[in-house]
Design a protein around this motif. Structure first.
Motif, short mmCIF file in Angstrom:
data_model
loop_
_atom_site.label_atom_id
_atom_site.label_comp_id
_atom_site.label_asym_id
_atom_site.label_seq_id
_atom_site.Cartn_x
_atom_site.Cartn_y
_atom_site.Cartn_z
N ARG A 289 -7.95 3.82 -10.87
CA ARG A 289 -8.03 2.61 -10.07
C ARG A 289 -7.79 1.38 -10.93
NH1 ARG A 289 -10.95 -1.41 -8.87
NH2 ARG A 289 -10.91 -2.32 -6.80
N LEU B 56 -5.97 1.98 -4.81
CA LEU B 56 -7.06 1.03 -4.65
C LEU B 56 -7.95 1.43 -3.47
CD1 LEU B 56 -5.36 -2.41 -5.33
CD2 LEU B 56 -7.19 -1.35 -6.64
N ASP C 241 -11.52 -7.18 -11.40
CA ASP C 241 -10.15 -6.69 -11.42
C ASP C 241 -9.19 -7.80 -11.78
OD1 ASP C 241 -10.94 -4.16 -10.68
OD2 ASP C 241 -10.78 -4.59 -8.55
N ASP D 248 -10.90 -4.74 -1.51
CA ASP D 248 -10.05 -3.77 -2.20
C ASP D 248 -10.02 -4.02 -3.70
OD1 ASP D 248 -9.43 -2.39 0.03
OD2 ASP D 248 -7.54 -3.40 0.42
N ILE D 249 -10.09 -5.26 -4.09
CA ILE D 249 -10.21 -5.57 -5.51
C ILE D 249 -11.40 -6.51 -5.71
CG2 ILE D 249 -7.73 -5.31 -5.95
CD1 ILE D 249 -7.60 -8.36 -6.14
N LYS E 25 -1.48 0.33 -4.02
CA LYS E 25 -2.28 0.03 -2.83
C LYS E 25 -3.10 1.25 -2.43
CE LYS E 25 1.14 -2.96 -0.77
NZ LYS E 25 2.02 -3.06 0.39
N ALA F 138 -5.29 -1.44 -10.08
CA ALA F 138 -5.74 -2.82 -9.92
C ALA F 138 -4.93 -3.75 -10.81
CB ALA F 138 -7.22 -2.93 -10.26
#
Ligand SMILES: [Zn+2]
Length: 118
Positions: A51, A19, A80, A75-76, A16, A55
């Motif tokens: 990342r 990311l 991803d 965030d994604i 988390k 991910a």
């Protein structure tokens, strides 16, 4: 320690955090040369290596609701989510040795639990 402490949130904290931290740096030196704002790595199709692994971990562990929320918040990305499918093919195998493999002493701590029970 206890195996029964399985919460619904299976996403590791580092994933988390990574990311959030690793974001593309849009500098003034051109559009195509994106770099990671955090680690300075080249920003590729699946972001920077750090990342990308975060991910991938996220996609593996997050529930569909969590993935959806992360998509909305940015965030994604859709790319991803593809990481999950592209992995089992084994097409791009890097000969990168994992130092963790040789440090598998963790099985030692798990053993005495059952023994003390009997
Ligand atoms: Zn990065």
């Amino acid at each position: 320690m206890a195996l029964s402490t399985l919460s619904r949130d299976l996403i590791p904290g580092w994933a988390k955090i990574d990311l959030q931290l690793h974001q593309p740096f849009r500098g003034w030196f051109g559009f195509r040369r994106l770099r990671c704002d955090w680690c300075g790595e080249r920003w590729g199709r699946h972001s920077c290596p750090m990342r990308e692994s975060a991910a991938r971990q996220f996609v593996y562990t997050a529930s569909s609701a969590q993935q959806e929320a992360a998509l909305v918040s940015g965030d994604i990305t859709e790319a991803d989510l593809q990481l999950r499918r592209s992995q089992p093919t084994g097409h791009r195998r890097k000969p990168s040795p994992h130092p963790r493999h040789s440090r598998r002493s963790a099985s030692f701590t798990a053993l005495p639990l059952e023994w003390s029970h009997v």
